[in-house]
Design a protein around this motif. Sequence first.
Motif, mmCIF file in Angstrom:
data_model
loop_
_atom_site.group_PDB
_atom_site.id
_atom_site.type_symbol
_atom_site.label_atom_id
_atom_site.label_comp_id
_atom_site.label_asym_id
_atom_site.label_seq_id
_atom_site.Cartn_x
_atom_site.Cartn_y
_atom_site.Cartn_z
ATOM 1 N N VAL A 133 -1.036 1.790 10.078
ATOM 2 C CA VAL A 133 -2.227 0.993 9.368
ATOM 3 C C VAL A 133 -1.665 -0.390 8.582
ATOM 4 O O VAL A 133 -0.158 -0.294 8.412
ATOM 5 N N GLU A 134 -2.353 -1.044 8.001
ATOM 6 C CA GLU A 134 -2.140 -2.030 7.140
ATOM 7 C C GLU A 134 -2.919 -1.809 5.927
ATOM 8 O O GLU A 134 -4.213 -1.823 5.914
ATOM 9 N N ALA A 135 -2.558 -1.430 4.709
ATOM 10 C CA ALA A 135 -3.238 -0.951 3.652
ATOM 11 C C ALA A 135 -3.150 -2.137 2.596
ATOM 12 O O ALA A 135 -2.088 -2.881 2.512
ATOM 13 N N HIS A 136 -4.453 -2.396 2.016
ATOM 14 C CA HIS A 136 -4.628 -3.769 0.947
ATOM 15 C C HIS A 136 -5.024 -3.072 -0.389
ATOM 16 O O HIS A 136 -5.987 -2.255 -0.421
ATOM 17 N N ALA A 137 -4.256 -3.499 -1.337
ATOM 18 C CA ALA A 137 -4.870 -3.109 -2.538
ATOM 19 C C ALA A 137 -4.618 -4.669 -3.451
ATOM 20 O O ALA A 137 -3.614 -5.105 -3.596
ATOM 21 N N GLY A 138 -5.907 -4.971 -4.044
ATOM 22 C CA GLY A 138 -5.653 -6.418 -4.451
ATOM 23 C C GLY A 138 -5.179 -7.302 -3.622
ATOM 24 O O GLY A 138 -5.600 -7.530 -2.393
ATOM 25 N N LYS A 139 -4.327 -8.155 -3.813
ATOM 26 C CA LYS A 139 -3.648 -9.394 -3.190
ATOM 27 C C LYS A 139 -2.424 -8.770 -2.153
ATOM 28 O O LYS A 139 -1.757 -9.517 -1.795
ATOM 29 N N THR A 140 -2.022 -7.655 -2.479
ATOM 30 C CA THR A 140 -0.857 -6.800 -1.998
ATOM 31 C C THR A 140 -1.119 -5.840 -0.737
ATOM 32 O O THR A 140 -2.083 -5.373 -0.639
ATOM 33 N N SER A 141 -0.265 -6.171 0.413
ATOM 34 C CA SER A 141 -0.566 -5.224 1.408
ATOM 35 C C SER A 141 0.860 -4.750 2.268
ATOM 36 O O SER A 141 1.755 -5.431 2.004
ATOM 37 N N PHE A 142 0.761 -3.620 2.828
ATOM 38 C CA PHE A 142 1.839 -2.760 3.416
ATOM 39 C C PHE A 142 1.371 -2.575 4.603
ATOM 40 O O PHE A 142 0.310 -1.688 4.668
ATOM 41 N N ALA A 143 2.145 -2.692 5.740
ATOM 42 C CA ALA A 143 1.936 -2.227 7.109
ATOM 43 C C ALA A 143 2.816 -1.202 7.495
ATOM 44 O O ALA A 143 4.060 -1.234 7.504
ATOM 45 N N GLU A 144 2.416 0.019 7.059
ATOM 46 C CA GLU A 144 3.195 1.287 7.405
ATOM 47 C C GLU A 144 1.973 2.484 7.894
ATOM 48 O O GLU A 144 0.966 2.270 7.969
ATOM 49 N N ALA A 145 2.846 3.581 7.850
ATOM 50 C CA ALA A 145 1.648 4.914 8.054
ATOM 51 C C ALA A 145 1.130 5.206 7.098
ATOM 52 O O ALA A 145 1.484 5.293 5.874
#
Length: 394
Positions: free
Chosen positions: A213-225
Amino acid sequence: MSDDYDAIVLGAGAAGLMCAARAGQRGLRVLVLEKADKPGRKILISGGGRCNFTNIGAGPANYLSANPHFAKSALARYTPRDFLALVESYGIAWHEKTLGQLFCDGSAQHIVDLLLAECAKGDVTIRCAQEVDQVTRTDGFCVATRIGRYTAPRLVIATGGPSIPKMGATGFAYDLARQFGLKVVEPRPALVPLTLGGEDVLFRELSGVAAPVEAHAGKTSFAEAALFTHRGLSGPAILQVSSYWKHGEPVAIDFLPQHSQDWLLEAKRGNPRSSLRGLLRDQLPQRLADTLADRIGLNGDLGNASDKALRAAQDRLRRWLFHPNGSEGFAKAEVTAGGISTAELSSQTMEAKKVPGLYAIGEAVDVTGWLGGYNFQWAWASGVACAEALDRVP
């Protein structure tokens, strides 16, 4: 028992051992005091026991701090390739996993053995099972443990943060910093699973299901599991955003980050007899696909659905909001965010500006790396920066 040293390092973890080794090899008489019964205990459990010892792409942008510029100097002077060269000089086999993460082929014990060998080269004295009772300062620093008293003109705080308390981790570094008048940025769990309540509790039924997935918190995102657990959300993507998540804020997940913005409309035109449930099952684990389809409520063939309904489904799958009610805390956190304020320290030497001869390195400092070897690289780099400064007269 009373001995005099040029420098005392509190903590035989990654940063402390690296600092002690380099300082010893520069000719200083160094003592390392460790509360546990053996050095490097956190190193041994890292990376599933294989130690994700650095990340080849580590740079200042991969760290969270009240001062995002603080880590630049140390990271520039001791790079991932510098530590990799040290690893290779000991014949330690390694491999690269995803996103630049470097692991030992064998056991994390190899990294601990490397650090101890480097300490031996510098004639460093390491004493374990030494719980500190008191630290005082007159002309230098006096450290009293239950076994002895030790003095030195330089003292290095390398005891880490309170994450993983079952390994003996505490907030000792912060207490000591405050004793000497240094400010501490409020510590909080980082790289930690998040817990779910309310309507989101239904997703706990998916415990054990993972998906990219791509997870977002605030302005930050990470594309991992991401991984669903019996308490909430975990997996690399969630651990990453947890360092940036603030209580009361949502975490947004894009379940199909590789899809175009209007993929459902395109699917409707290309195959109007297809269904949302079927398309999701093609892309995601079946239990997750069915749960998402049930929550969206778009049943039947896509050809019978309005474009407005399909756009709404696309938008929800692109930004599915979860509302964590907390995290699993320091017990499950891989590291601690916050710590000794970087405003109190020199970014060149790690020395406290107001307390000559006092230094802080590694996780004890308000510099927190991403998941994937970044925190080890900060330990190596900050330890070396400190070691190179220790032979200067305080």
